[in-house]
Design a protein around this motif. Structure first.
Motif, PDB file in Angstrom:
ATOM      1  N   VAL A  52       0.847  -1.181   0.000  1.00 33.46           N
ATOM      2  CA  VAL A  52       0.000   0.000   0.000  1.00 33.46           C
ATOM      3  C   VAL A  52       0.887   1.236   0.000  1.00 33.46           C
ATOM      4  CG1 VAL A  52      -0.128   0.124   2.504  1.00 33.46           C
ATOM      5  CG2 VAL A  52      -1.929   1.126   1.126  1.00 33.46           C
ATOM      6  N   ASP A 346      -5.469 -11.285 -10.128  1.00 37.68           N
ATOM      7  CA  ASP A 346      -4.848  -9.983  -9.968  1.00 37.68           C
ATOM      8  C   ASP A 346      -3.930  -9.618 -11.116  1.00 37.68           C
ATOM      9  OD1 ASP A 346      -5.633  -8.785  -7.317  1.00 37.68           O
ATOM     10  OD2 ASP A 346      -5.160 -10.838  -6.766  1.00 37.68           O
TER      11      ASP A 346
ATOM     12  N   VAL B   1      -4.631 -12.376  -2.374  1.00 37.53           N
ATOM     13  CA  VAL B   1      -4.197 -11.121  -2.972  1.00 37.53           C
ATOM     14  C   VAL B   1      -5.434 -10.290  -3.307  1.00 37.53           C
ATOM     15  CG1 VAL B   1      -2.890 -10.080  -4.839  1.00 37.53           C
ATOM     16  CG2 VAL B   1      -2.193 -12.292  -3.893  1.00 37.53           C
ATOM     17  N   GLU B   2      -5.370  -9.028  -2.984  1.00 40.66           N
ATOM     18  CA  GLU B   2      -6.533  -8.170  -3.096  1.00 40.66           C
ATOM     19  C   GLU B   2      -6.723  -7.653  -4.519  1.00 40.66           C
ATOM     20  OE1 GLU B   2      -6.061  -5.076  -0.294  1.00 40.66           O
ATOM     21  OE2 GLU B   2      -8.199  -4.826   0.034  1.00 40.66           O
ATOM     22  N   SER B   3      -7.981  -7.532  -4.950  1.00 43.45           N
ATOM     23  CA  SER B   3      -8.245  -6.942  -6.257  1.00 43.45           C
ATOM     24  C   SER B   3      -8.131  -5.425  -6.139  1.00 43.45           C
ATOM     25  CB  SER B   3      -9.643  -7.319  -6.727  1.00 43.45           C
ATOM     26  OG  SER B   3     -10.599  -6.635  -5.935  1.00 43.45           O
ATOM     27  N   PHE B   4      -8.008  -4.782  -7.301  1.00 46.17           N
ATOM     28  CA  PHE B   4      -7.901  -3.319  -7.298  1.00 46.17           C
ATOM     29  C   PHE B   4      -9.147  -2.693  -6.690  1.00 46.17           C
ATOM     30  CE2 PHE B   4      -8.530   0.796  -9.456  1.00 46.17           C
ATOM     31  CZ  PHE B   4      -7.401   1.456  -9.013  1.00 46.17           C
ATOM     32  N   VAL B  47       1.754  -4.696  -7.606  1.00 51.51           N
ATOM     33  CA  VAL B  47       1.499  -4.091  -6.300  1.00 51.51           C
ATOM     34  C   VAL B  47       0.905  -5.135  -5.376  1.00 51.51           C
ATOM     35  CG1 VAL B  47       0.193  -2.346  -5.053  1.00 51.51           C
ATOM     36  CG2 VAL B  47       1.118  -1.829  -7.299  1.00 51.51           C
ATOM     37  N   SER B  48       1.462  -5.258  -4.233  1.00 48.34           N
ATOM     38  CA  SER B  48       0.949  -6.198  -3.241  1.00 48.34           C
ATOM     39  C   SER B  48       0.621  -5.446  -1.971  1.00 48.34           C
ATOM     40  CB  SER B  48       1.982  -7.280  -2.933  1.00 48.34           C
ATOM     41  OG  SER B  48       2.341  -7.952  -4.106  1.00 48.34           O
ATOM     42  N   PRO B  49      -0.603  -4.986  -1.867  1.00 45.86           N
ATOM     43  CA  PRO B  49      -0.951  -4.211  -0.678  1.00 45.86           C
ATOM     44  C   PRO B  49      -0.737  -5.015   0.599  1.00 45.86           C
ATOM     45  CG  PRO B  49      -2.656  -4.041  -2.334  1.00 45.86           C
ATOM     46  CD  PRO B  49      -1.730  -5.132  -2.779  1.00 45.86           C
ATOM     47  N   GLU B  50      -0.218  -4.354   1.577  1.00 47.38           N
ATOM     48  CA  GLU B  50      -0.001  -5.015   2.854  1.00 47.38           C
ATOM     49  C   GLU B  50      -1.230  -4.839   3.722  1.00 47.38           C
ATOM     50  OE1 GLU B  50       3.420  -2.954   4.184  1.00 47.38           O
ATOM     51  OE2 GLU B  50       4.820  -4.399   3.313  1.00 47.38           O
TER      52      GLU B  50
END
Lengths: 414, 133
Positions: A52, A346, B1-4, B47-50
């Motif tokens: 993020v 993703d 893993v989160e989508s946009f 991008v891998s949001p934490e």
């Protein structure tokens, strides 16, 4: 433990005002629209951060960055730039080094042939090479909170100002960038203070003139803070060299070193050549990429801009001695095979590969092995040479991009 | 893993709050968050949001006048200093994380935080110790 009253006041103040922030609305769609428009978000560059934090960096960068004005490119000063032409049959050591993608029937191949002045070093990007004093940092992105150095060179990725800065009147900037980028950003020739009304002297009217058989144009302006800004643009190459600083003589000394470089001084072509036949993801059972007895490495980093047919050289470096060791070690430590593809949920199938590394491994006998490193996107990530294939690793990317002073983006693990 | 979309839904409001608290301007906050998200969208595969920690909760305590003065003072701080304060004390990131976000050293974060807090300290309502029993 009792909380510091100042911290408490700060927390309460910020929390009290958070409700004044705008409502999110349909942020995702708005962001998609902007991305599709390929506006400044494309150009503002990326300092990689797989978190993020990536997003926050973008916000922080934009928040703290000064504004910019427009640019007008004026009449050329042909005497200030030198370049030589060579036949396309460039002599490159070894057999596997990439060759420039130059149409030999219509275009000369520009190869710089002048060494840098004593105590200076060469910097190359986008088919342009110039020399600067050795102690000037060369970066791909402006990202830091620490005080600016007296001077630096920016190339290879565009600026992301991590903490923001105001250029002091003592600061010298050398920038090599896509001309179209500068126009999108409106930053070429912009006042260093970010104040469009800073009162620079009016520049000459645009009137590009041929320069050594290439259309190029030149401007010189006086900035309000007393510095001078000069810009040389190459329309045909979509490249511009921008310099601004307090020492006009020094600026023109740098300016006088500008050369065109279809193949730069460390051996990196300005345009990425078509892939060798062995550069494919599905290689079957092949050994890992070997480094043999290589003792030098040339790092060529390529990036794609909107509408560009082939990736262009963003930055390059020739690594010798201990400087080459981290790259060679990381390459040698990588496992055979390719990286697992990322979760399709993703992946954006339409996302092209935007950046690529090409490594040239130089052996003591003069042979050169070419290595292609695909680290961008969510599938088909690997490192390959003529004989083998290995996984892309973070240590390899850190070593290679670190040598270039550039950030990188990847989602490969380990 | 989160989508946009999932990421934006989960973090969009927080990003806007962060941008607003750093910039002090609603329009700038909107513009900047959209711009940053567009950049992230183009590179979403990389991008891998934490996962995020808990949210900040505030307990009322300081008087409204002090908070108003503090808000005004924040607007006068250098942007880097303000960003450090917001990241450190609103987002509750530790020094190392703030340093990563701002691409600077943890010691720079600490010095900026110290300077900002020193300025704020002047606004903290003081206790009249002589009046205490």
């Amino acid at each position: 433990m009792t909380e510091d009253p100042a911290v408490r006041l700060l927390r309460e103040t910020l929390t009290a005002h958070e409700s004044e922030a705008p409502e999110p609305g349909n942020l995702a769609n708005a962001a998609r629209s902007r991305a599709a428009a390929a506006g400044r978000t494309w150009w503002s560059g990326v300092v990689a951060a797989a978190a993020v934090v990536f997003v926050v960096i973008g916000i922080g960068a934009a928040l703290v960055r000064g504004g910019n004005g427009g640019v007008k490119i004026g009449p050329a000063s042909p005497s200030s730039v030198a370049a030589v032409t060579h036949s396309p049959a460039v002599s490159t050591p070894g057999s596997a080094a990439p060759q420039p993608t130059v149409d030999s029937t219509s275009s000369p191949l520009w190869v710089p042939n002048r060494p840098p002045p004593d105590g200076w070093k060469l910097v190359s990007s986008l088919g342009v090479e110039l020399a600067v004093p050795k102690d000037w940092p060369v970066v791909g992105a402006i990202a830091g909170c620490d005080p600016l150095p007296a001077a630096f060179v920016e190339r290879g990725g565009g600026a992301v100002a991590g903490c923001g800065y105001t250029e002091p009147a003592t600061f010298t900037l050398v920038q090599i960038e896509r001309l179209s980028t500068m126009r999108v950003l409106g930053s070429a020739g912009a006042p260093a203070t970010g104040d469009a009304s800073a009162g620079r002297a009016p520049g000459p009217s645009p009137s590009p003139q041929p320069l050594n058989r290439l259309p190029a144009s030149f401007t010189e302006r006086a900035l309000a803070d007393g510095r001078t800004e000069v810009a040389l643009s190459f329309e045909d190459r979509d490249a511009v060299v921008l310099l601004r600083g307090p020492d006009k003589d020094l600026l023109f000394k740098v300016f006088g070193t500008v050369q065109l470089a279809d193949l730069d001084s460390v051996g990196c072509p300005a345009v990425l050549a078509p892939p060798p036949v062995w550069d494919r993801a599905d290689r079957g059972s092949v050994p890992k990429v070997g480094i043999g007895n290589a003792d030098r490495v040339t790092v060529c980093a390529y990036s794609s801009g909107p509408g560009e047919a082939s990736p262009r050289l963003a930055a390059s470096a020739g690594l010798t001695g201990s400087a080459a060791v981290p790259v060679l070690k990381a390459l040698d430590s990588a496992s055979a095979g390719r990286n697992p593809d990322a979760d399709p949920a993703d992946c954006l199938p339409s996302t092209p590969e935007l950046s690529r590394l090409v490594l040239l491994l130089h052996h003591p006998g003069g042979a050169v092995d070419q290595v292609q490193a695909h680290h961008d996107g969510c599938r088909n990530r690997y490192v390959a040479d003529a004989d083998g294939q290995s996984r892309v690793t973070i240590p390899l990317l850190q070593a290679a991009y670190g040598a270039l002073g550039m950030g990188f983006a990847t989602n490969v693990a380990g | 893993v989160e989508s946009f979309d999932g990421f934006v839904a989960a973090r969009g409001a927080a990003l806007l709050r962060f941008a607003y608290l750093v910039s002090g301007d609603r329009h700038a906050a909107e513009d900047l968050v959209q711009s940053a998200l567009a950049k992230a969208f183009r590179r979403w595969s990389t991008v891998s949001p934490e996962p995020r920690g808990g949210s900040v909760t505030a307990s009322p305590g300081m008087d409204i006048e002090a908070r108003g003065a503090a808000w005004q003072l924040l607007a006068t701080l250098p942007r880097r200093q303000r960003a450090v304060l917001v990241l450190r004390f609103y987002e509750d990131l530790d020094d190392d994380a703030v340093a990563r976000v701002l691409s600077c050293s943890p010691s720079t974060v600490r010095s900026n935080a110290a300077r900002g807090l020193a300025a704020l300290r002047r606004l903290v309502p003081t206790v009249d110790t002589e009046a205490l029993p």
